[in-house]
Design a protein around this motif. Structure first.
Motif, PDB file in Angstrom:
ATOM      1  N   ARG A  97       0.939  -1.218  -0.042  1.00  0.00           N
ATOM      2  CA  ARG A  97       0.045  -0.085  -0.193  1.00  0.00           C
ATOM      3  C   ARG A  97       0.945   1.201   0.046  1.00  0.00           C
ATOM      4  O   ARG A  97       0.535   2.147  -0.829  1.00  0.00           O
ATOM      5  CB  ARG A  97      -1.027  -0.062   1.155  1.00  0.00           C
ATOM      6  CG  ARG A  97      -1.972  -0.934   1.028  1.00  0.00           C
ATOM      7  CD  ARG A  97      -3.256  -1.091   2.324  1.00  0.00           C
ATOM      8  NE  ARG A  97      -3.863   0.148   2.081  1.00  0.00           N
ATOM      9  CZ  ARG A  97      -4.536   0.531   3.346  1.00  0.00           C
ATOM     10  NH1 ARG A  97      -4.658  -0.014   4.332  1.00  0.00           N
ATOM     11  NH2 ARG A  97      -5.149   1.787   3.108  1.00  0.00           N
ATOM     12  N   ALA A 139      -5.104   7.783  -2.523  1.00  0.00           N
ATOM     13  CA  ALA A 139      -4.325   6.444  -2.701  1.00  0.00           C
ATOM     14  C   ALA A 139      -4.614   5.436  -1.294  1.00  0.00           C
ATOM     15  O   ALA A 139      -4.913   4.088  -1.513  1.00  0.00           O
ATOM     16  CB  ALA A 139      -2.741   6.289  -2.950  1.00  0.00           C
ATOM     17  N   ARG A 140      -4.462   5.874  -0.193  1.00  0.00           N
ATOM     18  CA  ARG A 140      -4.572   5.140   0.777  1.00  0.00           C
ATOM     19  C   ARG A 140      -6.252   4.761   1.030  1.00  0.00           C
ATOM     20  O   ARG A 140      -6.346   3.581   1.212  1.00  0.00           O
ATOM     21  CB  ARG A 140      -4.378   5.770   2.090  1.00  0.00           C
ATOM     22  CG  ARG A 140      -2.888   6.050   2.452  1.00  0.00           C
ATOM     23  CD  ARG A 140      -2.592   6.452   3.804  1.00  0.00           C
ATOM     24  NE  ARG A 140      -2.987   8.107   3.838  1.00  0.00           N
ATOM     25  CZ  ARG A 140      -2.398   9.123   3.717  1.00  0.00           C
ATOM     26  NH1 ARG A 140      -1.068   9.103   3.085  1.00  0.00           N
ATOM     27  NH2 ARG A 140      -2.927  10.383   3.899  1.00  0.00           N
ATOM     28  N   ARG A 154      -1.999  11.167  -2.267  1.00  0.00           N
ATOM     29  CA  ARG A 154      -1.586  10.191  -1.050  1.00  0.00           C
ATOM     30  C   ARG A 154      -2.954   9.972  -0.386  1.00  0.00           C
ATOM     31  O   ARG A 154      -3.050   8.843  -0.073  1.00  0.00           O
ATOM     32  CB  ARG A 154      -0.545  10.784  -0.135  1.00  0.00           C
ATOM     33  CG  ARG A 154       0.549  10.904  -1.185  1.00  0.00           C
ATOM     34  CD  ARG A 154       1.918  11.804  -0.060  1.00  0.00           C
ATOM     35  NE  ARG A 154       2.414  10.721   0.758  1.00  0.00           N
ATOM     36  CZ  ARG A 154       3.240  10.021   0.164  1.00  0.00           C
ATOM     37  NH1 ARG A 154       3.541   9.656  -0.975  1.00  0.00           N
ATOM     38  NH2 ARG A 154       3.786   8.880   0.894  1.00  0.00           N
ATOM     39  N   THR A 193       1.271   4.108  -2.956  1.00  0.00           N
ATOM     40  CA  THR A 193       0.794   5.406  -2.602  1.00  0.00           C
ATOM     41  C   THR A 193       2.174   6.254  -3.326  1.00  0.00           C
ATOM     42  O   THR A 193       1.885   7.392  -3.613  1.00  0.00           O
ATOM     43  CB  THR A 193       0.787   5.524  -1.220  1.00  0.00           C
ATOM     44  OG1 THR A 193      -0.537   4.818  -0.886  1.00  0.00           O
ATOM     45  CG2 THR A 193       0.537   7.215  -0.902  1.00  0.00           C
TER      46      THR A 193
END
Length: 168
Positions: free
Chosen positions: A18, A139-140, A136, A22
């Protein structure tokens, strides 16, 4: 002697993946973040095929009928499918050059029209994702399904819909 915990190791690897995803998204620098909703009963494979048709419609509009000949200019999409009540997906999006600078007031109705053409009950949400802190965070959020055991099967990337060119 310490015991090896397979489940803990897998969880750690998913967390590292993950973080890497990111960082990679930041390097790709996508312009938009797109959520596509089915709003109807479907399967992951059927939903995936509809995403491919949606992308082809965008590419045809932006690049013309010969869009398959310029894969480097086609829409780039990467993200993950999730199931809540109905299947939906969260995606990073880079549009073809002609659409890159279109204002949302022009772009959103076109994208909605293309999505509804392939899935009449569908809806979408489009957001700007060109700032690093937004990329960011998104993406998380979009990789939260990586906690699932089958997250690899839920990944969608636009190039899977491009015809392969065989070298003779």
């Amino acid at each position: 002697m310490a015991r090896y915990n397979t489940e803990a190791a897998i969880t750690r690897l998913k967390l590292l993946a993950r973080h890497a995803f990111t960082d990679w998204i930041g390097q790709l620098d996508p312009e938009r973040f797109l959520t596509l909703n089915s709003n109807c009963a479907t399967t992951p494979s059927a939903f995936r095929l509809r995403i491919g048709k949606f992308l082809a419609r965008i590419d045809r509009e932006a690049l013309g009928n010969r869009f398959r000949e310029t894969p480097e200019d086609r829409t780039f999409l990467i993200g993950y499918l999730e199931q809540a009540t109905y299947w939906h997906g969260h995606f990073f999006l880079k549009l073809p050059p002609p659409m890159f600078d279109w204002p949302d007031s022009r772009l959103i109705p076109i994208l909605e029209g293309h999505w509804k053409a392939v899935i009449p009950s569908g809806s979408l949400d489009l957001q700007i994702a060109s700032l690093d802190h937004v990329q960011r965070a998104v993406a998380r959020y979009s990789t939260k399904s990586w906690r699932m055991h089958d997250f690899e099967d839920r990944m969608v990337i636009s190039t899977e819909f491009h015809p392969s060119k065989s070298v003779a």
